[in-house]
Write a protein that holds these residues in place. Structure first.
Motif, PDB file in Angstrom:
ATOM      1  N   SER A 241       2.037   6.501  -1.947  1.00 44.85           N
ATOM      2  CA  SER A 241       3.000   7.529  -1.534  1.00 44.85           C
ATOM      3  C   SER A 241       3.158   8.654  -2.539  1.00 44.85           C
ATOM      4  O   SER A 241       3.348   9.813  -2.169  1.00 44.85           O
TER       5      SER A 241
ATOM      6  N   LYS B 258       1.324   0.731  11.689  1.00 49.06           N
ATOM      7  CA  LYS B 258       2.105   1.195  10.542  1.00 49.06           C
ATOM      8  C   LYS B 258       1.276   2.095   9.627  1.00 49.06           C
ATOM      9  O   LYS B 258       1.712   3.178   9.215  1.00 49.06           O
ATOM     10  N   PHE B 259       0.052   1.656   9.327  1.00 53.69           N
ATOM     11  CA  PHE B 259      -0.775   2.431   8.401  1.00 53.69           C
ATOM     12  C   PHE B 259      -1.257   3.727   9.032  1.00 53.69           C
ATOM     13  O   PHE B 259      -1.191   4.794   8.414  1.00 53.69           O
TER      14      PHE B 259
ATOM     15  N   TRP C 281       0.813  -1.219   0.000  1.00 53.57           N
ATOM     16  CA  TRP C 281       0.000   0.000   0.000  1.00 53.57           C
ATOM     17  C   TRP C 281       0.846   1.267   0.000  1.00 53.57           C
ATOM     18  O   TRP C 281       0.502   2.255  -0.662  1.00 53.57           O
ATOM     19  N   GLN C 282       1.958   1.251   0.713  1.00 54.45           N
ATOM     20  CA  GLN C 282       2.766   2.474   0.793  1.00 54.45           C
ATOM     21  C   GLN C 282       3.330   2.848  -0.574  1.00 54.45           C
ATOM     22  O   GLN C 282       3.330   4.007  -0.963  1.00 54.45           O
ATOM     23  N   LYS C 283       3.748   1.855  -1.321  1.00 58.03           N
ATOM     24  CA  LYS C 283       4.265   2.091  -2.670  1.00 58.03           C
ATOM     25  C   LYS C 283       3.179   2.665  -3.570  1.00 58.03           C
ATOM     26  O   LYS C 283       3.439   3.552  -4.394  1.00 58.03           O
TER      27      LYS C 283
ATOM     28  N   TYR D 210       1.445   6.324   9.215  1.00 60.48           N
ATOM     29  CA  TYR D 210       1.701   6.922   7.904  1.00 60.48           C
ATOM     30  C   TYR D 210       0.674   8.019   7.611  1.00 60.48           C
ATOM     31  O   TYR D 210       1.021   9.111   7.143  1.00 60.48           O
TER      32      TYR D 210
ATOM     33  N   LYS E 234       1.381  11.097   9.736  1.00 60.42           N
ATOM     34  CA  LYS E 234       2.567  11.813   9.268  1.00 60.42           C
ATOM     35  C   LYS E 234       2.235  12.729   8.098  1.00 60.42           C
ATOM     36  O   LYS E 234       2.757  13.849   7.993  1.00 60.42           O
ATOM     37  N   HIS E 235       1.334  12.280   7.216  1.00 64.61           N
ATOM     38  CA  HIS E 235       1.003  13.041   6.013  1.00 64.61           C
ATOM     39  C   HIS E 235      -0.312  13.807   6.139  1.00 64.61           C
ATOM     40  O   HIS E 235      -0.789  14.370   5.142  1.00 64.61           O
TER      41      HIS E 235
END
Length: 348
Positions: free
Chosen positions: A263, A300-301, A258-260, A304, A307-308
């Motif tokens: 992002s 983790k999710f 998911w991060q890829k 993220y 942070k954004h």
């Protein structure tokens, strides 16, 4: 003969009295909230000056009328008619939802239920928006189609004859006209597009956005993405974005990369995660794709997103819809439900 007619009349009157008694009992037990029309209006009426102000996009941010950034956080509630059948559709239920924290709820509208009830707008959506506004919350109205809006294909499409795109346009025309001056309402035009190209979805999204704007509604619009609202790649060909639109993504544990996938977009577009969650080992899961844990996926999710400054809606404030936040009857939170409660209490 006269005696027989008299007896028949007595039976009829008795039946009417019994029916009326049942009606009254149902009325009392349901909290004076019978499934009957509550009165129709052309436009929402409420003390909207006290509601949260209308949101708009500003670059990648979502801001209020004062220009302050608003990061939406909240939960998705069950479909309204189902709640009524459970005898849970009342202000008290939503107060418990609001008390969890956050600033938004996502309200799914089942197209089949909407079609079967000419008064759905006034019976359900009007009330939810009122309760939310009075509690200082936003409401995302989610038109809950999952499938191809052009040809109607998809295993999760409702069993109704209307073409999904045409019916979506009808729904949004009516809904936007009704709520066009209601500041705490947000429109999510289509839950999860499936089985179509990026260009096809863009045409569909543009047409539905146009319907809402033509109705005079200026509120924030949320636009989903192809592949069950996961593939944000269609934004690469979007070009100039429509006025005051944000873009949705749904993320569950099976999307290990998911991060890829997201992002490159959270720093370029206003993104909102309108569904996410996991099912831990404390409850049985029907959909294996939802299996996850607090440490491997949840922390983790959510870190993220924090942070954004990406807004999110947790799925689901429910004990039936997976991933469920409750084990039974909206009591005893699952591990996932406890985690959501912790996240929502951080800003309280």
């Amino acid at each position: 003969m006269k005696k027989q007619m008299k007896v028949t009349l007595i039976v009829i009157v008795a039946a009417i009295i019994v029916a009326a008694a049942i009606y009254i009992v149902r009325y009392i037990k349901s909290g004076n909230d019978l499934l009957t029309p509550v009165g129709t209006r052309a436009e929402f009426v409420g003390d909207t000056d006290k509601y949260p102000s209308m949101l708009r996009t500003k670059g990648v941010q979502i801001v209020n009328a004062e220009g302050e950034q608003v990061v939406l956080k909240g939960v998705m509630v069950p479909e309204s008619h189902r709640l009524y059948d459970e005898k849970n559709f009342d202000e008290g239920f939503y107060k418990k939802v609001f008390d969890m924290g956050g600033n938004v709820i996502r309200v799914p509208v089942d197209p089949a239920e909407y079609k079967n009830d000419d008064y759905y707008m006034w019976r359900y959506l009007d009330r939810i928006v009122t309760w939310a506004g009075e509690s200082g919350k936003y409401v995302i109205i989610d038109w809950d189609y999952t499938g191809n809006p052009i040809d109607g294909s998809g295993d999760e499409m409702p069993d109704i004859s209307e073409n999904p795109l045409d019916y979506s346009a009808e729904f949004w025309k009516n809904t936007a006209e009704y709520f066009k001056n209601t500041p705490n309402v947000i429109f999510e035009i289509y839950n999860e597009p499936v089985g179509m190209s990026d260009s096809e979805w863009k045409r569909c999204a543009d047409s539905l956005i146009g319907v809402i704007r033509d109705a005079g509604a200026k509120q924030l619009i949320i636009v989903g993405s192809p592949d069950y609202c996961y593939d944000l790649g269609w934004l690469d060909e979007l070009g100039e974005t429509n006025n005051n639109t944000a873009f949705a993504v749904h993320v569950y544990p099976d999307k290990v990369f998911w991060q890829k996938f997201i992002s490159g977009y959270v720093t370029s577009y206003p993104i909102i995660v309108t569904e996410w969650g996991y099912t831990d080992d404390d409850v049985k899961v029907k959909n294996e794709k939802l299996k996850g844990t607090r440490n491997v996926f949840g922390i983790k999710f959510s870190s993220y997103l924090k942070k954004h400054n990406v807004g999110w809606v947790a799925s689901s404030y429910d004990y039936k819809t997976e991933p469920s936040m409750f084990k039974k009857n909206y009591k005893n939170k699952t591990k996932w439900g406890e985690f959501v409660a912790e996240l929502l209490s951080e800003d309280e």
